[in-house]
Design an enzyme around this catalytic site. Structure first.
Site, PDB file in Angstrom:
ATOM      1  N   ASP A 267       0.827  -1.207   0.000  1.00 41.62           N
ATOM      2  CA  ASP A 267       0.000   0.000   0.000  1.00 41.62           C
ATOM      3  C   ASP A 267       0.863   1.258   0.000  1.00 41.62           C
ATOM      4  OD1 ASP A 267       0.875  -0.498   2.613  1.00 41.62           O
ATOM      5  OD2 ASP A 267      -1.049  -0.088   3.564  1.00 41.62           O
TER       6      ASP A 267
ATOM      7  N   ASP B 285      -5.303   2.174   7.109  1.00 38.57           N
ATOM      8  CA  ASP B 285      -6.023   2.355   8.371  1.00 38.57           C
ATOM      9  C   ASP B 285      -5.207   3.127   9.399  1.00 38.57           C
ATOM     10  OD1 ASP B 285      -4.099   0.210   8.793  1.00 38.57           O
ATOM     11  OD2 ASP B 285      -5.127  -0.143  10.685  1.00 38.57           O
TER      12      ASP B 285
ATOM     13  N   ASP C  55       6.730   3.949   3.492  1.00 38.85           N
ATOM     14  CA  ASP C  55       6.931   5.083   4.402  1.00 38.85           C
ATOM     15  C   ASP C  55       8.429   5.178   4.692  1.00 38.85           C
ATOM     16  OD1 ASP C  55       6.499   7.053   6.362  1.00 38.85           O
ATOM     17  OD2 ASP C  55       5.927   5.614   7.881  1.00 38.85           O
ATOM     18  N   THR C  56       8.911   4.651   5.816  1.00 42.64           N
ATOM     19  CA  THR C  56      10.365   4.623   6.037  1.00 42.64           C
ATOM     20  C   THR C  56      11.022   3.635   5.078  1.00 42.64           C
ATOM     21  OG1 THR C  56      10.205   2.859   7.667  1.00 42.64           O
ATOM     22  CG2 THR C  56      10.104   5.118   8.504  1.00 42.64           C
TER      23      THR C  56
HETATM   24  P1  IMP Z   1       7.395   1.425   6.600  1.00 44.70           P
HETATM   25  O1  IMP Z   1       7.950   0.109   7.034  1.00 44.70           O
HETATM   26  O2  IMP Z   1       7.804   2.555   7.502  1.00 44.70           O
HETATM   27  O3  IMP Z   1       7.677   1.760   5.148  1.00 44.70           O
HETATM   28  O4  IMP Z   1       5.844   1.356   6.766  1.00 44.70           O
HETATM   29  C1  IMP Z   1       5.165   0.473   6.027  1.00 44.70           C
HETATM   30  C2  IMP Z   1       3.782   0.128   6.526  1.00 44.70           C
HETATM   31  O5  IMP Z   1       3.261   0.998   7.539  1.00 44.70           O
HETATM   32  C3  IMP Z   1       2.882   0.283   5.350  1.00 44.70           C
HETATM   33  O6  IMP Z   1       2.834  -0.925   4.650  1.00 44.70           O
HETATM   34  C4  IMP Z   1       1.573   0.651   5.970  1.00 44.70           C
HETATM   35  O7  IMP Z   1       0.845  -0.515   6.261  1.00 44.70           O
HETATM   36  C5  IMP Z   1       1.934   1.385   7.245  1.00 44.70           C
HETATM   37  N1  IMP Z   1       1.898   2.866   7.044  1.00 44.70           N
HETATM   38  C6  IMP Z   1       2.938   3.707   6.820  1.00 44.70           C
HETATM   39  N2  IMP Z   1       2.516   4.979   6.688  1.00 44.70           N
HETATM   40  C7  IMP Z   1       1.186   4.939   6.819  1.00 44.70           C
HETATM   41  C8  IMP Z   1       0.149   5.948   6.747  1.00 44.70           C
HETATM   42  O8  IMP Z   1       0.380   7.154   6.541  1.00 44.70           O
HETATM   43  N3  IMP Z   1      -1.118   5.500   6.932  1.00 44.70           N
HETATM   44  C9  IMP Z   1      -1.439   4.188   7.133  1.00 44.70           C
HETATM   45  N4  IMP Z   1      -0.521   3.220   7.187  1.00 44.70           N
HETATM   46  C10 IMP Z   1       0.784   3.590   7.038  1.00 44.70           C
HETATM   47 MG    MG Z   2       1.296  -2.167   4.620  1.00 46.33          MG
END
Ligand code: IMP
Ligand code: MG
Length: 215
Positions: A124, A189, A127-128
């Site tokens: 979806d 969500d 983010d990081t």
């Molecule tokens: P990451 O590992 O920091 O890239 O975060 C990944 C996961 O965190 C994504 O697959 C999302 O499920 C959730 N996530 C990150 N940012 C958001 C946001 O703004 N809204 C909702 N879910 C998020």
């Molecule tokens: Mg996700």
């Protein structure tokens, strides 16, 4: 491969400008991307993937839970264009509330199924990048034949060092680049709420306080 659409916060629309469930209206700062624009972008990514992955025996992996809606729309489109050999789901958990924990736990997918296969990872939002980076590393360690990424949203301001290079090393189809805000809707969500919002919206700060913790 088309460039992601770069969406700035100053184009935030009012919740009055789109059909929005009354239950969500007062919780949202505004609508960042409407359902219609998301849907057209998904159609385009499906076209591009169909061309790029033609002839592959694709294993499409849905990153649960957030990517469910995107996965459904994307793979429904793909099926009309090319065969998708297998559909799998992978649950990755890195978030608690609105903060990333920095470590990722996987469940629900036997990574050995990816050995020697052309894998399409459907996420979806990046983010990081902790989640996607850990997923790609796991897949590579299981000797996949190829990996393609489709991610509907990415927040470049939040990307961890090295992520840009990791994404550039594989075909990465990204729908939209969005600002550093916590977004909900189109399957995304906050603690289990707001997935049913049809558009992508930004949550008001106070909504973080009132949302029920996930059980
Ligand atoms: P990451 O590992 O920091 O890239 O975060 C990944 C996961 O965190 C994504 O697959 C999302 O499920 C959730 N996530 C990150 N940012 C958001 C946001 O703004 N809204 C909702 N879910 C998020
Ligand atoms: Mg996700």
């Amino acid at each position: 491969m088309s460039l992601p659409i770069d969406v700035q916060k100053n184009r935030l629309c009012s919740v009055d400008q789109f059909p929005v469930d009354p239950a969500y209206r007062s919780h949202l700062e505004g609508i960042l991307i409407s359902e219609g624009e998301i849907s057209s972008r998904v159609d385009r990514i499906a076209e591009e993937l169909a061309e790029a992955c033609a002839g592959q025996k694709l294993v499409a992996i849905c990153m649960l839970d957030g990517a469910l809606h995107f996965f459904d729309a994307l793979v429904y489109n793909l099926h009309a264009l090319i065969p998708v050999a297998e559909i799998e789901t992978l649950k990755a958990k890195s978030y608690s509330g609105k903060t990333t924990t920095g470590s990722v736990t996987f469940s629900g997918f036997d990574f050995s199924k990816a050995r020697g296969r052309d894998v399409l990872v459907v996420e979806d939002i990046v983010d990081t990048g902790t989640t996607i980076q850990a997923t790609l590393d796991h897949l590579k360690a299981h000797d996949t034949k190829s990996i393609t990424l489709a991610a509907l949203f990415a927040k470049p301001d939040r990307h961890q060092p090295g992520l840009k290079e990791a994404l550039a090393a594989i075909p990465s189809y990204i729908g939209f680049l969005i600002p550093n805000e916590f977004v909900v809707g189109y399957g995304l969500d906050f603690n289990g709420s707001y997935r049913g919002l049809r558009h992508l919206g930004i949550l008001k700060e106070e909504a973080f306080q009132v949302a029920q913790p996930r059980r």
